[in-house]
Design a protein around this motif. Sequence first.
Motif, PDB file in Angstrom:
ATOM      1  N   THR A  38       0.836  -1.189   0.000  1.00  0.00           N
ATOM      2  CA  THR A  38       0.000   0.000   0.000  1.00  0.00           C
ATOM      3  C   THR A  38       0.875   1.244   0.000  1.00  0.00           C
ATOM      4  O   THR A  38       1.926   1.263   0.642  1.00  0.00           O
ATOM      5  CB  THR A  38      -0.898   0.010   1.254  1.00  0.00           C
ATOM      6  N   TYR A  82       0.916   5.546   0.516  1.00  0.00           N
ATOM      7  CA  TYR A  82       0.238   6.714   1.050  1.00  0.00           C
ATOM      8  C   TYR A  82       1.006   7.976   0.671  1.00  0.00           C
ATOM      9  O   TYR A  82       2.216   7.941   0.437  1.00  0.00           O
ATOM     10  CB  TYR A  82       0.152   6.644   2.581  1.00  0.00           C
ATOM     11  N   PHE A 104      -4.384   7.592   1.579  1.00  0.00           N
ATOM     12  CA  PHE A 104      -4.222   6.380   0.778  1.00  0.00           C
ATOM     13  C   PHE A 104      -4.163   6.735  -0.703  1.00  0.00           C
ATOM     14  O   PHE A 104      -4.952   7.531  -1.194  1.00  0.00           O
ATOM     15  CB  PHE A 104      -5.402   5.457   1.067  1.00  0.00           C
ATOM     16  N   GLN A 132      -3.170   0.451  -3.760  1.00  0.00           N
ATOM     17  CA  GLN A 132      -2.820  -0.813  -3.129  1.00  0.00           C
ATOM     18  C   GLN A 132      -2.754  -1.900  -4.193  1.00  0.00           C
ATOM     19  O   GLN A 132      -3.502  -1.876  -5.164  1.00  0.00           O
ATOM     20  CB  GLN A 132      -3.883  -1.181  -2.101  1.00  0.00           C
ATOM     21  N   PHE A 181      -4.197  -6.937   8.995  1.00  0.00           N
ATOM     22  CA  PHE A 181      -4.290  -5.545   8.581  1.00  0.00           C
ATOM     23  C   PHE A 181      -4.652  -4.619   9.729  1.00  0.00           C
ATOM     24  O   PHE A 181      -5.075  -3.497   9.511  1.00  0.00           O
ATOM     25  CB  PHE A 181      -5.309  -5.412   7.459  1.00  0.00           C
ATOM     26  N   ASN A 182      -4.503  -5.123  10.944  1.00  0.00           N
ATOM     27  CA  ASN A 182      -4.843  -4.291  12.080  1.00  0.00           C
ATOM     28  C   ASN A 182      -3.795  -3.256  12.392  1.00  0.00           C
ATOM     29  O   ASN A 182      -4.046  -2.344  13.151  1.00  0.00           O
ATOM     30  CB  ASN A 182      -5.068  -5.164  13.316  1.00  0.00           C
ATOM     31  N   PHE A 233      -0.610  -0.652  10.905  1.00  0.00           N
ATOM     32  CA  PHE A 233       0.027  -0.013   9.752  1.00  0.00           C
ATOM     33  C   PHE A 233       1.340   0.598  10.209  1.00  0.00           C
ATOM     34  O   PHE A 233       1.358   1.491  11.040  1.00  0.00           O
ATOM     35  CB  PHE A 233      -0.878   1.085   9.179  1.00  0.00           C
ATOM     36  N   PHE A 259       4.542   2.737   9.167  1.00  0.00           N
ATOM     37  CA  PHE A 259       5.086   3.663   8.179  1.00  0.00           C
ATOM     38  C   PHE A 259       6.595   3.787   8.371  1.00  0.00           C
ATOM     39  O   PHE A 259       7.071   3.981   9.469  1.00  0.00           O
ATOM     40  CB  PHE A 259       4.454   5.054   8.344  1.00  0.00           C
ATOM     41  N   ASN A 310     -11.143  -0.172  13.539  1.00  0.00           N
ATOM     42  CA  ASN A 310      -9.840  -0.188  14.187  1.00  0.00           C
ATOM     43  C   ASN A 310      -9.432   1.275  14.373  1.00  0.00           C
ATOM     44  O   ASN A 310      -9.649   2.101  13.484  1.00  0.00           O
ATOM     45  CB  ASN A 310      -8.800  -0.887  13.318  1.00  0.00           C
ATOM     46  N   SER A 354      -9.592   2.430  10.510  1.00  0.00           N
ATOM     47  CA  SER A 354      -9.687   1.566   9.347  1.00  0.00           C
ATOM     48  C   SER A 354     -10.781   0.541   9.598  1.00  0.00           C
ATOM     49  O   SER A 354     -11.181   0.302  10.741  1.00  0.00           O
ATOM     50  CB  SER A 354      -8.357   0.856   9.059  1.00  0.00           C
ATOM     51  N   ASN A 410      -9.056  -4.405   6.347  1.00  0.00           N
ATOM     52  CA  ASN A 410      -8.823  -3.571   5.177  1.00  0.00           C
ATOM     53  C   ASN A 410      -7.488  -2.857   5.303  1.00  0.00           C
ATOM     54  O   ASN A 410      -7.086  -2.488   6.400  1.00  0.00           O
ATOM     55  CB  ASN A 410      -9.955  -2.545   5.058  1.00  0.00           C
ATOM     56  N   GLU A 419      -6.652   0.093   4.023  1.00  0.00           N
ATOM     57  CA  GLU A 419      -6.721   1.534   3.883  1.00  0.00           C
ATOM     58  C   GLU A 419      -7.073   2.171   5.214  1.00  0.00           C
ATOM     59  O   GLU A 419      -8.083   1.833   5.821  1.00  0.00           O
ATOM     60  CB  GLU A 419      -7.756   1.929   2.837  1.00  0.00           C
ATOM     61  N   ALA A 420      -6.227   3.081   5.661  1.00  0.00           N
ATOM     62  CA  ALA A 420      -6.459   3.819   6.896  1.00  0.00           C
ATOM     63  C   ALA A 420      -6.801   5.261   6.572  1.00  0.00           C
ATOM     64  O   ALA A 420      -6.296   5.830   5.609  1.00  0.00           O
ATOM     65  CB  ALA A 420      -5.223   3.766   7.791  1.00  0.00           C
TER      66      ALA A 420
END
Lengths: 111, 112
Positions: free
Chosen positions: A34, A36, A46, A49, A96-97, A99, A101, B32, B94, B98, B100-101
């Motif tokens: 993904t 951003y 976003f 993806q 996917f909980n 992210f 960076f 989330n 999110s 998924n 995408e945040a």
Amino acid sequence: LAKTTQPISMDSYEGQEVNITCSHNNIATNDYITWYQQFPSQGPRFIIQGYKTKVTNEVASLFIPADRKSSTLSLPRVSLSDTAVYYCLVGDGGNFNKFYFGSGTKLNVKP
Amino acid sequence: SQTIHQWPATLVQPVGSPLSLECTVEGTSNPNLYWYRQAAGRGLQLLFYSVGIGQISSEVPQNLSASRPQDRQFILSSKKLLLSDSGFYLCAWSVQGNTEAFFGQGTRLTVV
């Protein structure tokens, strides 16, 4: 957790196509890639993806080779307003909980 | 449509003072929720994330804490701020599963 590596910064001129490559050698089978975009003093937004091959939307294209160990974000005909930091993220092993960076790539578009 | 609200936009606090930043999400259920911090010129550091009410996971040990008293409310707190707590704090949400945040507008915190 797959770590990503991107160039710290890139310079371009208006109207050019910009390609930003991200390395993720330890990507897991079920990880998505993904991208951003972040402008100063704003939250990231976003962009795109993908899982494999090529994905295109109204903003950018994402190229992912067969081994998925890298990906390239392509921005067609950039303008000054595309000056921003671009982040590449790899899914947390299918979870996917979270992210994560990295430092991102600072794109500077010149007139 | 879904929206995320984060406030205040800027905050100047003395060292040793408490902190409370609030974030709310509208138009979705059971999101989330995340708190990030960004130091000047740096990338985003994930501080906390939550997959449900009362469920908080901490990513980095520090003098900050987070709470989720309601499904769409996420609060970042500190009992005593340090100079090193200065930064740009971002709340995000999110849909579970998924990639995408969606981020709020952020709070610029300066500890003096």
